[in-house]
Structure formats: structure tokens, C-alpha cells
Design an enzyme around this catalytic site. Structure first.
Site, PDB file in Angstrom:
ATOM      1  N   ASN A   1     -30.645 -13.374  18.781  1.00 45.35           N
ATOM      2  CA  ASN A   1     -30.991 -12.041  19.281  1.00 45.35           C
ATOM      3  C   ASN A   1     -32.509 -11.991  19.426  1.00 45.35           C
ATOM      4  O   ASN A   1     -33.224 -11.865  18.435  1.00 45.35           O
ATOM      5  CB  ASN A   1     -30.487 -10.994  18.267  1.00 45.35           C
ATOM      6  CG  ASN A   1     -30.925  -9.591  18.632  1.00 45.35           C
ATOM      7  OD1 ASN A   1     -31.433  -9.342  19.732  1.00 45.35           O
ATOM      8  ND2 ASN A   1     -30.727  -8.656  17.698  1.00 45.35           N
TER       9      ASN A   1
ATOM     10  N   LYS B   1     -34.287  -9.740  20.742  1.00 45.40           N
ATOM     11  CA  LYS B   1     -34.834  -8.371  20.657  1.00 45.40           C
ATOM     12  C   LYS B   1     -35.859  -8.138  21.772  1.00 45.40           C
ATOM     13  O   LYS B   1     -35.728  -8.711  22.849  1.00 45.40           O
ATOM     14  CB  LYS B   1     -35.403  -8.119  19.256  1.00 45.40           C
ATOM     15  CG  LYS B   1     -34.380  -8.443  18.154  1.00 45.40           C
ATOM     16  CD  LYS B   1     -34.775  -7.903  16.804  1.00 45.40           C
ATOM     17  CE  LYS B   1     -33.712  -8.297  15.777  1.00 45.40           C
ATOM     18  NZ  LYS B   1     -33.947  -7.734  14.456  1.00 45.40           N
TER      19      LYS B   1
ATOM     20  N   HIS C   1     -26.043  -2.614  17.219  1.00 38.83           N
ATOM     21  CA  HIS C   1     -27.072  -3.167  16.336  1.00 38.83           C
ATOM     22  C   HIS C   1     -27.727  -2.026  15.547  1.00 38.83           C
ATOM     23  O   HIS C   1     -27.923  -0.931  16.074  1.00 38.83           O
ATOM     24  CB  HIS C   1     -28.118  -3.931  17.157  1.00 38.83           C
ATOM     25  CG  HIS C   1     -29.038  -4.737  16.291  1.00 38.83           C
ATOM     26  ND1 HIS C   1     -30.090  -4.181  15.625  1.00 38.83           N
ATOM     27  CD2 HIS C   1     -29.012  -6.049  15.951  1.00 38.83           C
ATOM     28  CE1 HIS C   1     -30.690  -5.127  14.904  1.00 38.83           C
ATOM     29  NE2 HIS C   1     -30.045  -6.271  15.094  1.00 38.83           N
TER      30      HIS C   1
ATOM     31  N   GLU D   1     -30.677  -1.423  14.806  1.00 40.60           N
ATOM     32  CA  GLU D   1     -31.887  -0.851  15.429  1.00 40.60           C
ATOM     33  C   GLU D   1     -31.492   0.163  16.501  1.00 40.60           C
ATOM     34  O   GLU D   1     -32.153   1.180  16.684  1.00 40.60           O
ATOM     35  CB  GLU D   1     -32.754  -1.982  16.002  1.00 40.60           C
ATOM     36  CG  GLU D   1     -33.436  -2.766  14.874  1.00 40.60           C
ATOM     37  CD  GLU D   1     -33.729  -4.219  15.196  1.00 40.60           C
ATOM     38  OE1 GLU D   1     -33.660  -4.608  16.374  1.00 40.60           O
ATOM     39  OE2 GLU D   1     -34.010  -4.975  14.236  1.00 40.60           O
TER      40      GLU D   1
ATOM     41  N   GLU E   1     -24.440  -7.248   9.278  1.00 45.97           N
ATOM     42  CA  GLU E   1     -25.890  -7.328   9.116  1.00 45.97           C
ATOM     43  C   GLU E   1     -26.361  -6.227   8.170  1.00 45.97           C
ATOM     44  O   GLU E   1     -26.565  -5.086   8.593  1.00 45.97           O
ATOM     45  CB  GLU E   1     -26.579  -7.140  10.472  1.00 45.97           C
ATOM     46  CG  GLU E   1     -26.215  -8.190  11.491  1.00 45.97           C
ATOM     47  CD  GLU E   1     -27.305  -8.340  12.557  1.00 45.97           C
ATOM     48  OE1 GLU E   1     -27.751  -9.468  12.750  1.00 45.97           O
ATOM     49  OE2 GLU E   1     -27.717  -7.327  13.147  1.00 45.97           O
TER      50      GLU E   1
ATOM     51  N   GLY F   1     -35.006  -8.677   9.290  1.00 46.62           N
ATOM     52  CA  GLY F   1     -36.445  -8.783   9.519  1.00 46.62           C
ATOM     53  C   GLY F   1     -37.279  -8.640   8.262  1.00 46.62           C
ATOM     54  O   GLY F   1     -38.504  -8.503   8.321  1.00 46.62           O
TER      55      GLY F   1
ATOM     56  N   SER G   1     -32.204 -12.105   8.311  1.00 43.08           N
ATOM     57  CA  SER G   1     -33.110 -13.134   7.796  1.00 43.08           C
ATOM     58  C   SER G   1     -32.449 -14.500   7.618  1.00 43.08           C
ATOM     59  O   SER G   1     -32.760 -15.237   6.677  1.00 43.08           O
ATOM     60  CB  SER G   1     -33.769 -12.670   6.479  1.00 43.08           C
ATOM     61  OG  SER G   1     -34.538 -11.502   6.703  1.00 43.08           O
TER      62      SER G   1
HETATM   63  P1  PGA Z   1     -33.510 -11.176  11.597  1.00 44.84           P
HETATM   64  O1  PGA Z   1     -32.684 -10.206  12.588  1.00 44.84           O
HETATM   65  O2  PGA Z   1     -32.848 -12.524  11.657  1.00 44.84           O
HETATM   66  O3  PGA Z   1     -34.910 -11.179  12.133  1.00 44.84           O
HETATM   67  O4  PGA Z   1     -33.418 -10.569  10.232  1.00 44.84           O
HETATM   68  C1  PGA Z   1     -31.289 -10.276  12.697  1.00 44.84           C
HETATM   69  C2  PGA Z   1     -30.789  -9.237  13.667  1.00 44.84           C
HETATM   70  O5  PGA Z   1     -31.356  -8.133  13.700  1.00 44.84           O
HETATM   71  O6  PGA Z   1     -29.832  -9.492  14.435  1.00 44.84           O
END
Ligand code: PGA
Length: 258
Positions: free
Chosen positions: A11, A13, A97, A99, A169, A175, A215
Site C-alpha cells: 500500500n 498510500k 483502510h 486512514e 490492521e 506506521g 509495521s
Molecule cells: P505500515 O502501514 O506498514 O506503514 O504500518 C500498513 C497499512 O497502513 O496498510
């Protein structure tokens, strides 16, 4: 260990210009030979979908969008439809997601409509669910996650949902560099599979890929992917460099071959 083909999804982003996206896709493509026992998908920003499709042409790497709207066309300024994603070669689409839930008001009801519309167009939804730190500390993880899964699949049967991918997640792990312990991830993944089985039928639930996200990096991918119900990873930060993403693909291959 499992008959489910592992899936490693990147992803990206809101990162990367067209040129940067193509360079990254080119790096990923080099690792993904035909016949790799692990499926690989990348999700660039919408403006890079077409150029990345060109970079990936003829390879086994799938192309994912990061969001979609559920209508095919109409007066919906700023949106993209499943029909348009199909038109540019998308095989997968991330929905729900955290976010998007947090910053753009995405709801379980919207996730359900998006899943349904994508499935009609034969695009695989990668449906994200996960609890906040507050919810985890209050002991509500399973209530929250299973509630999200149930609401987002309501009214859809196993036949309609067949190719669905779920991504667990935990929001506190995205993140942040904090990863769920492998056994904690397994507990939630197992609960998701059991719940889908009770709702829609066990034989289908056994085929559903449930990815872990939050992460994931080369140093923890093997441990997570060793769990019986962790069928792959949705990778954010570590998918932005081929040097980090490829070892995670390698972990997916090891899972497939174990
Ligand atoms: P990350 O993000 O690996 O940077 O923690 C995962 C995601 O949001 O899909």
C-alpha cells in the site's frame, strides 16, 4: 500448512510521482517470476495506476487501487468507480483502510457497498478492519473487529464474496513501528475466520485470505507469516522500497513452501 496462496500487498498510500511509482514497480516486478507460489499486488496512487500497469505488463504482479466509489458513473465529482478501475487493469482494491475511516468518514455501510460493487466487477476487495489502542486496552478488540467484518459483509453470501481478502490492521500498529505479537495477530485472524465461517459457511471461510498489516518489515514478516491464519501482509512503509518489500515477498514464498 495451508492451501491458501499467500498474498503480499504493498500500500503505497499518498507517495510517489509517476516516475517514482514506475521505478518501484519495476523493482518489484524483477522478483515476481511467473509461477511464484505467492501472489503480489501493489497499490499506487490513482494517477500512477495506468503508468504502473504499463510497467507491470506481462508480469504476475497485481494492480490495486487504494479506494473506490460504489456507483458506476454519474454526478459524483472526484470519485472513481469499479468500472473505471477495471478499465485501467486493476485486479484488487483496498477498502475500509483505517486512514479512510479516520480522515474521510468511511463507514462499515460504505465498505459493504464498495465490496459489493467491486465483486460485481470481479475486482478483489482487500477489506481492512482493526481496533484502536483504546479499544484494545479496553478489551474490545474482537467486538470491534468482528463487528466491522460482519457489517461490511452483511447481505452478501459466500458465492458473492468468494474472492474477498480481509486485512487485519490494528490501528496502533500502522506506521508506528509497533507490531502486534504474532500470537495476538493469530488470535484475531482465527476469530475473523471463525466468525466468517459461522456467518457465511465454513468451507468458504477456510479459503479466505486474511492479511496482517501494521509495521510489517523484513525482520518480522517470517514470524507473522508462520502463524496458521496469517495468509499474507498488507505493507505500508516497507513497501516503498523494493529492498524492503522483496524480503517480505520472500517470506510469503517461504510460507507457501512450508
Ligand atoms: P505500515 O502501514 O506498514 O506503514 O504500518 C500498513 C497499512 O497502513 O496498510
Amino acid at each position: 500448512m495451508s492451501t491458501r496462496t499467500p498474498l503480499i500487498a504493498g500500500n503505497w498510500k499518498l507517495h510517489n510521482t509517476v516516475a517514482e511509482s514506475q521505478a518501484l514497480a519495476g523493482g518489484v516486478r524483477k522478483r515476481v517470476r511467473d509461477g511464484l507460489p505467492c501472489q503480489v499486488v501493489v497499490a499506487p496512487v490513482a494517477t500512477s495506476l495506468v503508468p504502473v500497469r504499463e510497467t507491470l505488463a506481462g508480469s504476475a504482479v497485481g494492480l490495486a487501487a487504494q479506494n473506490v466509489y460504489w456507483e458506476d458513473s454519474g454526478a459524483f465529482t472526484g470519485e472513481l468507480s469499479p468500472a473505471l478501475l477495471l478499465d485501467v487493469g486493476c485486479t484488487h482494491c483496498i477498502i475500509g483502510h483505517s486512514e479512510r475511516r479516520q480522515y474521510f468518514g468511511e463507514t462499515d455501510a460504505g465498505v459493504r457497498k464498495k465490496a459489493s460493487a467491486l465483486l460485481v466487477h470481479k475486482i478483489v476487495p482487500i477489506m481492512c478492519v482493526g481496533e484502536s489502542l483504546e479499544q484494545r486496552e479496553a478489551g474490545k478488540t474482537l467486538d470491534v473487529v468482528l463487528g466491522q467484518v460482519e457489517a461490511a459483509t452483511e447481505g452478501l453470501d459466500a458465492v458473492a464474496l468468494a474472492p474477498l481478502v480481509v486485512a487485519y490492521e490494528p490501528i496502533w500498529a500502522i506506521g508506528t513501528g509497533r507490531t502486534a505479537k504474532a500470537e495476538d495477530a493469530q488470535e484475531v485472524h482465527r476469530a475473523i475466520r471463525d466468525h466468517l465461517g459461522a456467518l457465511k459457511g465454513e468451507s468458504w471461510a477456510d479459503t479466505v485470505r486474511i492479511l496482517y498489516g501494521g509495521s510489517v518489515k523484513p525482520s518480522n514478516a517470517d514470524e507473522l507469516l508462520a502463524e496458521p491464519d496469517v495468509d499474507g501482509a498488507l505493507v505500508g512503509g516497507a513497501s516503498l522500497s523494493a529492498d524492503n518489500f522483496i524480503p517480505i515477498i520472500d517470506a510469503g514464498v517461504r510460507r507457501a513452501e512450508s
